[in-house]
Design a protein around this motif. Structure first.
Motif, PDB file in Angstrom:
ATOM      1  N   VAL A 202     -13.646  -3.280  -8.463  1.00  0.00           N
ATOM      2  CA  VAL A 202     -13.152  -4.226  -7.522  1.00  0.00           C
ATOM      3  C   VAL A 202     -12.090  -3.523  -7.407  1.00  0.00           C
ATOM      4  O   VAL A 202     -11.299  -3.165  -5.945  1.00  0.00           O
ATOM      5  CB  VAL A 202     -13.303  -5.657  -7.235  1.00  0.00           C
ATOM      6  CG1 VAL A 202     -12.620  -6.617  -6.875  1.00  0.00           C
ATOM      7  CG2 VAL A 202     -15.553  -5.631  -7.335  1.00  0.00           C
ATOM      8  N   LEU A 203     -10.874  -3.607  -8.124  1.00  0.00           N
ATOM      9  CA  LEU A 203      -9.536  -3.699  -8.274  1.00  0.00           C
ATOM     10  C   LEU A 203      -9.231  -2.892  -7.538  1.00  0.00           C
ATOM     11  O   LEU A 203      -8.315  -2.636  -6.563  1.00  0.00           O
ATOM     12  CB  LEU A 203      -8.967  -4.175  -9.155  1.00  0.00           C
ATOM     13  CG  LEU A 203      -7.225  -4.720  -9.591  1.00  0.00           C
ATOM     14  CD1 LEU A 203      -7.315  -5.407  -8.373  1.00  0.00           C
ATOM     15  CD2 LEU A 203      -7.205  -4.608 -11.409  1.00  0.00           C
ATOM     16  N   ASP A 204      -9.840  -1.374  -8.252  1.00  0.00           N
ATOM     17  CA  ASP A 204      -9.599   0.197  -7.552  1.00  0.00           C
ATOM     18  C   ASP A 204      -9.978   0.108  -6.220  1.00  0.00           C
ATOM     19  O   ASP A 204      -8.632   0.967  -5.406  1.00  0.00           O
ATOM     20  CB  ASP A 204     -10.155   1.435  -8.583  1.00  0.00           C
ATOM     21  CG  ASP A 204      -9.434   1.232 -10.007  1.00  0.00           C
ATOM     22  OD1 ASP A 204      -8.047   0.254 -10.677  1.00  0.00           O
ATOM     23  OD2 ASP A 204      -9.558   1.125 -10.717  1.00  0.00           O
ATOM     24  N   ASN A 205     -10.692  -0.264  -5.684  1.00  0.00           N
ATOM     25  CA  ASN A 205     -11.006  -0.057  -4.550  1.00  0.00           C
ATOM     26  C   ASN A 205     -10.075  -0.739  -3.114  1.00  0.00           C
ATOM     27  O   ASN A 205      -9.940  -0.813  -2.193  1.00  0.00           O
ATOM     28  CB  ASN A 205     -12.503  -0.592  -3.962  1.00  0.00           C
ATOM     29  CG  ASN A 205     -13.653   0.284  -4.182  1.00  0.00           C
ATOM     30  OD1 ASN A 205     -14.192   0.768  -3.399  1.00  0.00           O
ATOM     31  ND2 ASN A 205     -13.953   0.117  -5.678  1.00  0.00           N
ATOM     32  N   VAL A 206      -9.976  -2.165  -3.579  1.00  0.00           N
ATOM     33  CA  VAL A 206      -9.267  -2.687  -3.061  1.00  0.00           C
ATOM     34  C   VAL A 206      -7.086  -1.961  -2.961  1.00  0.00           C
ATOM     35  O   VAL A 206      -6.470  -2.415  -1.806  1.00  0.00           O
ATOM     36  CB  VAL A 206      -9.144  -4.834  -3.244  1.00  0.00           C
ATOM     37  CG1 VAL A 206      -8.378  -4.406  -2.475  1.00  0.00           C
ATOM     38  CG2 VAL A 206     -10.288  -5.279  -3.074  1.00  0.00           C
ATOM     39  N   GLU A 207      -7.174  -1.815  -4.056  1.00  0.00           N
ATOM     40  CA  GLU A 207      -5.808  -0.672  -3.633  1.00  0.00           C
ATOM     41  C   GLU A 207      -5.344   0.471  -2.904  1.00  0.00           C
ATOM     42  O   GLU A 207      -4.970   1.110  -2.562  1.00  0.00           O
ATOM     43  CB  GLU A 207      -5.460   0.178  -4.977  1.00  0.00           C
ATOM     44  CG  GLU A 207      -4.739  -0.965  -6.155  1.00  0.00           C
ATOM     45  CD  GLU A 207      -4.380  -0.965  -7.774  1.00  0.00           C
ATOM     46  OE1 GLU A 207      -4.000   0.580  -7.859  1.00  0.00           O
ATOM     47  OE2 GLU A 207      -4.428  -1.743  -8.417  1.00  0.00           O
ATOM     48  N   ILE A 208      -6.812   1.138  -2.849  1.00  0.00           N
ATOM     49  CA  ILE A 208      -6.749   2.628  -2.426  1.00  0.00           C
ATOM     50  C   ILE A 208      -5.859   2.233  -0.994  1.00  0.00           C
ATOM     51  O   ILE A 208      -5.435   3.343  -0.819  1.00  0.00           O
ATOM     52  CB  ILE A 208      -7.814   2.777  -1.920  1.00  0.00           C
ATOM     53  CG1 ILE A 208      -9.204   2.970  -3.336  1.00  0.00           C
ATOM     54  CG2 ILE A 208      -8.373   4.149  -0.015  1.00  0.00           C
ATOM     55  CD1 ILE A 208     -10.300   3.279  -2.560  1.00  0.00           C
ATOM     56  N   PRO A 209      -5.997   1.720  -0.286  1.00  0.00           N
ATOM     57  CA  PRO A 209      -4.876   1.628   1.067  1.00  0.00           C
ATOM     58  C   PRO A 209      -3.342   1.934   0.964  1.00  0.00           C
ATOM     59  O   PRO A 209      -2.458   2.954   1.291  1.00  0.00           O
ATOM     60  CB  PRO A 209      -5.348   0.610   2.517  1.00  0.00           C
ATOM     61  CG  PRO A 209      -6.376   0.383   2.104  1.00  0.00           C
ATOM     62  CD  PRO A 209      -6.586   0.219   0.229  1.00  0.00           C
ATOM     63  N   LEU A 210      -2.824   1.114  -0.520  1.00  0.00           N
ATOM     64  CA  LEU A 210      -1.725   1.766  -1.210  1.00  0.00           C
ATOM     65  C   LEU A 210      -1.106   2.466  -1.407  1.00  0.00           C
ATOM     66  O   LEU A 210      -0.612   3.022  -1.688  1.00  0.00           O
ATOM     67  CB  LEU A 210      -1.237   0.546  -1.423  1.00  0.00           C
ATOM     68  CG  LEU A 210      -1.465  -1.282  -1.084  1.00  0.00           C
ATOM     69  CD1 LEU A 210      -1.509  -1.997  -2.416  1.00  0.00           C
ATOM     70  CD2 LEU A 210      -0.812  -1.934  -0.063  1.00  0.00           C
ATOM     71  N   LEU A 211      -2.308   3.928  -2.052  1.00  0.00           N
ATOM     72  CA  LEU A 211      -1.826   4.767  -2.661  1.00  0.00           C
ATOM     73  C   LEU A 211      -1.199   5.088  -1.499  1.00  0.00           C
ATOM     74  O   LEU A 211      -0.120   6.512  -1.258  1.00  0.00           O
ATOM     75  CB  LEU A 211      -3.367   5.250  -2.512  1.00  0.00           C
ATOM     76  CG  LEU A 211      -4.042   5.004  -4.254  1.00  0.00           C
ATOM     77  CD1 LEU A 211      -5.228   5.603  -4.504  1.00  0.00           C
ATOM     78  CD2 LEU A 211      -2.862   4.900  -5.222  1.00  0.00           C
ATOM     79  N   TYR A 212      -1.730   5.585   0.389  1.00  0.00           N
ATOM     80  CA  TYR A 212      -1.197   6.171   1.242  1.00  0.00           C
ATOM     81  C   TYR A 212       0.152   5.951   1.545  1.00  0.00           C
ATOM     82  O   TYR A 212       1.116   6.882   2.118  1.00  0.00           O
ATOM     83  CB  TYR A 212      -1.838   5.944   2.374  1.00  0.00           C
ATOM     84  CG  TYR A 212      -3.632   6.770   1.711  1.00  0.00           C
ATOM     85  CD1 TYR A 212      -3.949   8.004   2.021  1.00  0.00           C
ATOM     86  CD2 TYR A 212      -4.416   5.560   1.533  1.00  0.00           C
ATOM     87  CE1 TYR A 212      -4.360   8.431   1.673  1.00  0.00           C
ATOM     88  CE2 TYR A 212      -5.642   6.864   1.617  1.00  0.00           C
ATOM     89  CZ  TYR A 212      -6.086   7.437   1.482  1.00  0.00           C
ATOM     90  OH  TYR A 212      -6.649   8.361   1.187  1.00  0.00           O
ATOM     91  N   ARG A 213       0.947   4.640   0.970  1.00  0.00           N
ATOM     92  CA  ARG A 213       1.936   3.704   1.342  1.00  0.00           C
ATOM     93  C   ARG A 213       2.986   4.468   0.227  1.00  0.00           C
ATOM     94  O   ARG A 213       4.706   4.246   0.247  1.00  0.00           O
ATOM     95  CB  ARG A 213       2.260   3.060   1.557  1.00  0.00           C
ATOM     96  CG  ARG A 213       1.534   1.898   2.615  1.00  0.00           C
ATOM     97  CD  ARG A 213       1.817   0.421   2.867  1.00  0.00           C
ATOM     98  NE  ARG A 213       1.169   0.391   3.895  1.00  0.00           N
ATOM     99  CZ  ARG A 213       0.246  -1.100   3.713  1.00  0.00           C
ATOM    100  NH1 ARG A 213       2.172  -1.737   3.786  1.00  0.00           N
ATOM    101  NH2 ARG A 213       0.133  -0.756   5.253  1.00  0.00           N
TER     102      ARG A 213
END
Length: 220
Positions: A100-111
């Motif tokens: 769950v935590l890794d799923n939520v982090e995904i948009p921040l990878l592109y930043r």
């Protein structure tokens, strides 16, 4: 905040032309919570995709914060989507092999956020939707309502100004649907502008304004 003027969307193949949207004129103000309703196939999702910079109108203009985006290049559009927009889908679109935590982090990878910042912001987003005790779980271990709350956390982790929700309660029972709408109302009260596609009249009436579509046109 979002302004569509004389927007038309046509899908063409070698033999068929389909008019999905016709002469749409719509202004979404900052901090509004707007519902879009209409029968299946009337253009609701197409309209949401245009507002979310996932599709472009065939004619007409789309402005975001007063800036026309029709001629923006793909890189600029991707940056705007990542910085200003959060998306919630009916089918959740979670990655089953990630926590769950890794799923939520995904948009921040592109930043290109640091790992520490990603983790902190994801934890805060999950706390906001009441899932701080499910961070290490995987999507297959969650109920439908919990999956949608994860999807909301993913949508808000980057603190977007605008949230676009496509049938966010469509796969949920009425009790869980009400919980999800309450979370969206809370986000709106905190300053987020929200546009929600829904088939549920009762849900739509709990938002600030209702826009109806029929056969690709606004019902006035």
């Amino acid at each position: 905040m979002i302004h569509l003027k004389n927007v038309e969307k046509v899908y063409r193949t070698s033999s068929i032309e389909t008019l999905a949207l016709s002469n749409i004129n719509l202004h979404i103000q900052k901090k509004e919570f707007v519902s879009i309703m209409g029968p299946s196939g009337c253009g609701k999702s197409t309209l949401l995709n245009i507002m979310g910079l996932l599709d472009a109108p065939s004619q007409g203009t789309m402005e975001l914060d007063g800036n026309p985006v029709n001629n923006f290049q793909d890189k600029a559009l991707a940056r705007l989507r990542n910085e200003k927009l959060g998306f919630i889908f009916q089918s959740f679109h979670l990655i089953n092999d990630l926590s769950v935590l890794d799923n939520v982090e995904i948009p921040l990878l592109y930043r290109r956020s640091s790992a520490r910042e990603r983790r902190l912001l994801a934890q805060q987003a999950l706390e906001k939707v009441g899932l701080s005790n499910r961070m290490s779980h995987f999507p297959r271990q969650l109920s439908g309502g919990q999956k949608q709350r994860v999807a909301i956390a993913r949508a808000i982790v980057g603190r977007p100004e605008i949230i676009l929700a496509d049938e966010p309660t469509g796969n949920l029972d009425s009790a869980m649907g009400n919980e999800i709408l309450s979370i969206l109302q809370q986000l709106n009260s905190e300053g987020a502008t929200i546009v929600m596609v829904t088939h549920d009249e009762a849900m739509a009436k709990r938002t600030h304004r209702l826009v109806r579509l029929f056969d690709g046109s606004q019902v006035l």
